[in-house]
Design an enzyme around this catalytic site. Structure first.
Site, mmCIF file in Angstrom:
data_model
loop_
_atom_site.group_PDB
_atom_site.id
_atom_site.type_symbol
_atom_site.label_atom_id
_atom_site.label_comp_id
_atom_site.label_asym_id
_atom_site.label_seq_id
_atom_site.Cartn_x
_atom_site.Cartn_y
_atom_site.Cartn_z
ATOM 1 N N LYS B 77 -39.173 -98.512 -71.778
ATOM 2 C CA LYS B 77 -38.503 -97.239 -71.484
ATOM 3 C C LYS B 77 -38.957 -96.180 -72.492
ATOM 4 C CE LYS B 77 -33.745 -95.504 -70.681
ATOM 5 N NZ LYS B 77 -32.315 -95.886 -70.714
ATOM 6 N N SER B 152 -29.663 -94.791 -66.544
ATOM 7 C CA SER B 152 -30.806 -93.989 -66.902
ATOM 8 C C SER B 152 -32.128 -94.758 -66.941
ATOM 9 C CB SER B 152 -30.573 -93.347 -68.262
ATOM 10 O OG SER B 152 -30.550 -94.323 -69.281
ATOM 11 N N SER B 176 -26.686 -98.105 -68.404
ATOM 12 C CA SER B 176 -28.047 -97.654 -68.083
ATOM 13 C C SER B 176 -29.073 -98.749 -67.841
ATOM 14 C CB SER B 176 -28.565 -96.728 -69.195
ATOM 15 O OG SER B 176 -28.039 -95.437 -69.025
#
Lengths: 481, 492, 100
Positions: B77, B152, B176
């Site tokens: 990420k 997210s 997330s």
């Protein structure tokens, strides 16, 4: 109308650790710009702080020496404001659970002891340094100082005059030096001070409006700024004006304070608990151990020297005015058990030596063994006091034992009657007019002749013997005529 | 092998690499090819440094296989620092920022032989539940390209679902990892707070953030957790708790496991299809020998409000450093003042959701409001945590839906921040309590959208939730379903 | 009565160093008002006797030894900055010497 002054001081001390407060970058002064920085002290995204054990221990040690209570659950908080020298736009500091609180420091005020309460002493991190280029230039940031551990020591507003504030600072610095927690060098910024002062009519219950004063770069500036501010506020009150609560900057060149440009809003630091650091506590056992391990502090050392070595209060004060000087004194007395002589010599010669050269006492290297030997040479009459002065200087600068210097340079004192006789004869012969003046009863003329004899021997002559023999020679000559 | 190489799970690939059946370069080429053919449509990746990836594969090929992830490409990420690789949190304000250091998890992956594949899209600074707030454009859900992948960590979930990553790391502050895993039909694990080092994770809310894996199956999640978990002296909040061999313990079965079903999770707002899927899953768990009983988390309803005060307060503080001074984006208007530089840099650098959260967080910490909002939320956090403490006195695990609905359409909740916040209703309290949670696929909606089951356990009991998730996974076939991703050739 | 006014939004924006357009001020005033209204539910709970949770783990006294570890190359540090002068990081000229 009489006015009372109330002063509080905030002192920031850089702790003398090897590495910074929350990262492993070196904590020292004078490196090339940004050469002592890493992701943590630069506040790069993703980096995290871990507290330096030595910083924590030095802070606890200092807090205990200042008679503070150690907080049960010590916590760190974030204090937010934007400024280019503050990498994370918040400072890791302490808000409602500081390292320590409610201490005190005793200071001498007019032959009495006054207790100044210490509100709190807490740990925080220093910011970087800004340089402002002249004219239209930019401002430049160096983050080497960012993250250096600071102990902030906040006094209660217990100081009643600029002189008391000066004494408090001097005492505090002395204690910090005795504890060896900081170099306490205001020029290098390892010790910094902000002050606040308010004035009120005598007998009034409420304190006057508090004015904070910043940009104070030496203890003398602190005193001068407080004196200026005290007068300014009294004058304002007398002419019926009100004192604005504000922050003012000391302008050392103009010797006055001036208001800082008013901020656009009252500061709102939005303190909250630092989630990246955990709570800390110090066990009662550790507190006991640290307390026992504290060095003897100046007050009690002074008392001991007065009691055991029979030093006067004045001498003991001076000898303990630096830990280094007091250590040197005691080490020398251990080798040469003449406390008064050692104290006198340190006070007259060593302090003068440092003063003339504008050195801190800490920067002068004197071997206790050398000093003891020098005093022994003087007391044995082996060298004269004037010669001793020169040997002292050479001994400090060359680190050669004084005995060796005396032998090598042939500086031994001339006390031998026969050797002195010839010199005295020459001086009498060369100064007929002065000899006549002596005989006419002019005392200063006699001193002049002694001086000439000393000069002729480069100070090596024993002045007492010269005086005796000179008096003898002159009276013989008188008797003989 | 009949399946294409890119369709393997991470542990299957690791076994093949260890046994020399596959070479690191082949693994890399397979996944790069898959990335190229899917990324134009999905936009899961923000960047892949193919050259560096190939170079690393070559270096590994010259060594004897060593490490749990030898030769396995793992994607990261965009809020986890990789040395010298642009790391932006999908924000304009970090444009061009190349960290001079590795996050601890990246070091650990590399120490076990993994190949860092590329940076995955996300909501800007992880602020969101749909990956729509990325400054670099949205990521599409591999199951339905008209829908969001969750967020997210939407890029992480989409890449794993589309087989353009063997496994990925995400971060979870309020759901997330788990919520996008549920919406993309993969496994997502949020470890106990303190289980995985946060050093190198660009902070959103420091007291809530954890890094965790998104994986094709439970075994992969266990494998990645084994690699990234453990004490790190660079993170004061990392716990010195031994890391068990999670993979070895997967197969212990569910006999005698006590599972609690919080009744607060089955109320208004829960999509009926999700409800049915979770209820079916509970039946399966029962059949496998678990004792399932209702329980209660009385303060669960306050979790979202508590979270949005605490998380935004911390975020406003963590994001203060993005001020244009030291790195990233700066508005350098000639002769502008310092104040103007700050204000313009931040106004241009942050997107709408980041600004909204910075504003809310600044407000709740400001003078006069701190006690009413922030101080109170800290206390409610205690109540929420105590609910879980009590529940885990009686139960080994709790089971809930991961998200109240399957993936929604782009733009559906953008105009109404509060409805977006409510899509994390089942995941948020887990971060507030600091406990571990996993999402595993437990069914599909009639329109073919994946649904996730969340399993929770007491702090540092990842072993238990992995064991439950594994038993469930082995008893069902949901995880074997693959989305049909329309392959496209990227225009050059 | 609204929970937050446009004027307060402007003050907060200044604290956060965000320059907002009038449209953003209007939008944020309305959105923050909705969110603040939602979080009012916390006022229903009795919390007088509840202690706050700032850290979920019972960790304490995490310290590192006072050892020097290598710093970054100052060239790397300066190279990160949008504007530099030598190895300093450059910012617009500051007139005031005190944090604002």
């Amino acid at each position: 109308m009489n006015y009372e002054t109330t002063i509080g001081l905030e002192v920031h001390v850089q702790l003398a650790t090897r590495s910074k407060a929350f990262c492993g970058c070196a904590n020292n002064f004078g490196a090339a710009p940004n050469a002592q920085t890493c992701p943590v002290c630069l506040g790069l995204p993703g980096s995290l702080p871990v507290l330096n054990q030595a910083a924590f221990e030095l802070a606890v040690r200092t807090a205990l020496a200042l008679n503070c209570q150690i907080t049960d659950r010590i916590q760190f908080d974030r204090k937010h404001y934007f400024y280019p020298d503050l990498p994370k736009a918040f400072q890791i500091s302490q808000y409602d659970q500081p390292l320590s609180h409610d201490g005190h420091l005793d200071i001498p005020v007019q032959e009495q002891t006054k207790r100044v309460r210490i509100h709190r002493a807490h740990l925080e991190e220093d910011a970087g340094k800004l340089l402002h280029e002249a004219g239209d230039g930019a401002s430049l940031v160096d983050f080497n100082r960012a993250g250096v551990p600071l102990l902030e020591i906040v006094s209660e507003p217990d100081l009643a005059s600029p002189d008391e504030a000066f004494t408090y600072l001097t005492r505090l610095k002395l204690i910090l030096q005795y504890l060896e927690v900081s170099s306490c060098d205001m020029e290098k910024g390892t010790l910094r001070c902000d002050a606040n002062l308010s004035v009120r009519r005598q007998g009034e219950a409420a304190l006057g409006s508090k004015v904070e004063i910043k940009n104070l770069n030496s203890f003398r500036h602190v005193r001068a700024a407080l004196r200026y501010e005290q007068e300014r506020q009294v004058a304002a009150l007398q002419s019926g004006q009100r004192i604005a609560q504000e922050t003012r900057l000391w302008d050392a060149a103009l010797e006055r304070t001036r208001p800082m440009r008013s901020k656009e809003e009252a500061s709102d630091y939005r303190y909250f608990r630092e989630p990246d650091l955990v709570p800390f506590s110090v066990s009662p056992e550790t507190i006991g151990r640290v307390r026992e391990g504290l060095p003897e502090l100046p007050e009690s050392r002074k008392a001991r020297l007065m009691r055991d070595d029979r030093l006067s209060s004045y001498d003991a004060d001076l000898v303990t005015s630096s830990r280094r000087l007091a250590d040197l004194y005691e080490a020398t007395v251990a080798l040469h058990r003449q406390p008064k002589a050692v104290a006198n010599y340190l006070i007259s010669e060593l302090l003068a030596y440092a003063h003339v050269r504008s050195l801190e006492i800490e920067a002068v290297a004197v071997e206790p063994a050398h000093l003891a030997q020098l005093l022994q040479l003087i007391e044995a009459g082996a060298i004269s006091r004037p010669v001793a002065k020169n040997v002292f200087v050479e001994m400090i600068e060359s680190r050669v034992p004084p005995g060796e210097i005396v032998t090598r340079k042939g500086l031994g004192q001339i006390s031998d009657g026969a050797a002195l006789e010839g010199i005295i004869a020459q001086v009498i012969a060369a100064n007929a007019q002065t000899v006549a003046d002596v005989r006419a009863g002019k005392a200063s003329a006699f001193q002049f002749l002694i001086g000439q004899c000393m000069k002729a021997t480069q100070g090596k002559a024993n002045p007492q013997r010269v005086a005796e023999q000179l008096r003898q020679s002159l009276s013989q000559q008188t008797g003989g005529s | 092998m009949s399946r294409p190489l890119w369709a393997l799970t991470a542990h299957e690939l690791a076994d093949a690499l260890r046994q020399g059946q596959v070479r690191p370069r082949e693994a890399v080429e397979a996944v790069l090819e898959r990335w190229q053919s899917t990324n134009t449509l999905l936009h899961a990746y923000l960047g892949v440094n193919a050259e560096a990836v190939r170079a690393r594969a070559e270096r590994l090929a010259s060594q004897a296989p060593q490490g749990k992830l030898f030769g396995v490409p793992v994607a990261i990420k965009d809020n986890i620092c990789v040395r010298a690789e642009e790391t932006t949190c999908a924000s304009r304000i970090l444009r061009g920022f190349r960290p001079p250091y590795h996050a601890t998890v990246v070091e650990r992956l590399e120490a076990e032989g993994a190949i860092i594949l590329g940076r995955l899209n996300m909501d800007e600074f992880a602020f969101g539940s749909s990956t729509e707030s990325s400054a670099h454009g949205v990521t599409r859900n591999p199951w339905d390209a008209t829908r969001i992948p969750g967020g997210s960590s939407g890029g992480s979930a989409a890449a794993v679902a589309a087989d353009s990553a063997f496994a990925a790391l995400g971060s979870d502050t309020g759901g997330s990892i788990r919520q996008p895993a549920a919406m993309c039909g993969v496994v997502g694990l949020k470890p106990t707070y303190g289980r995985v080092s946060r050093y190198g994770l660009i902070a959103f809310a420091s007291s809530l953030d954890q890094i965790g894996p998104l994986a094709k199956d439970v075994t992969d999640a266990a494998l990645l957790l084994e690699v990234i978990a453990g004490y790190d002296p660079r993170d004061s909040t990392s716990a010195e708790v031994p890391v068990p061999p999670y993979r070895e313990r997967l197969t212990q079965g569910l006999q005698g496991l006590r599972i609690g079903i919080p009744r607060e999770c089955f109320v208004d707002g829960l999509d009926p299809e999700v409800r049915r899927a979770v209820e079916e899953a509970i039946k399966v768990l029962r059949q496998l020998g678990a004792a399932c009983e209702p329980t209660s988390l009385p303060h669960a309803e306050y979790a979202v409000a508590t979270y949005y005060i605490l998380a935004t307060a911390e975020a406003s503080s963590n994001l203060a450093r993005f001020d244009g001074v030291q790195y990233g984006w700066r508005n350098a208007a000639p002769r502008g003042s310092l104040l103007e530089m700050y204000q313009r840099t931040r106004a241009e650098g942050f997107g709408a959701e980041a600004k909204r959260r910075i504003m809310l967080g600044t407000y709740v910490l400001s003078h006069g409001y701190y006690d009413a909002y922030y101080a109170r939320a800290l206390k409610v956090r205690t109540l929420i945590k105590q609910d879980f403490d009590r529940a885990f006195e009686r139960f080994d695990c709790l089971v809930t839906p991961t998200a109240p609905t399957p993936a929604f359409r782009f733009g559906e909740k953008l105009e109404d921040p509060l409805s977006m916040y409510l899509s994390d209703i089942y995941t948020i309290s887990v971060n507030l309590a600091g406990i571990p949670g996993i999402s595993v696929p437990c069914g599909f909606s009639k329109t073919g959208l994946p649904i996730g089951l969340q399993v929770l356990a007491a702090p540092f009991q990842e072993e238990r939730l992995l064991r439950a998730a594994y038993a469930y996974e082995q008893a069902t076939a949901w995880h074997t379903r693959q989305p049909e991703v329309a392959e496209t050739t990227p225009s050059r | 009565m609204p929970r937050i006014t446009a004027e307060e939004v402007r003050v907060v924006a200044h604290l956060a160093r965000l320059s907002l357009t009038d449209e953003e001020v209007r939008l944020f005033t309305q959105q923050l008002d909705t969110i603040l209204d939602y979080v009012q539910q916390l006022q229903r709970l009795k919390t007088e006797s509840v202690s706050p949770t700032t850290h979920v783990l019972p960790l304490a006294n995490v310290l590192r030894p006072d050892q020097i570890t290598p710093s970054l190359d100052p060239e790397t540090v300066a190279a990160l900055a949008p504007q530099r002068k030598g190895r300093f990081i450059q910012v617009p000229k500051i007139i005031e010497t005190e944090p604002g």
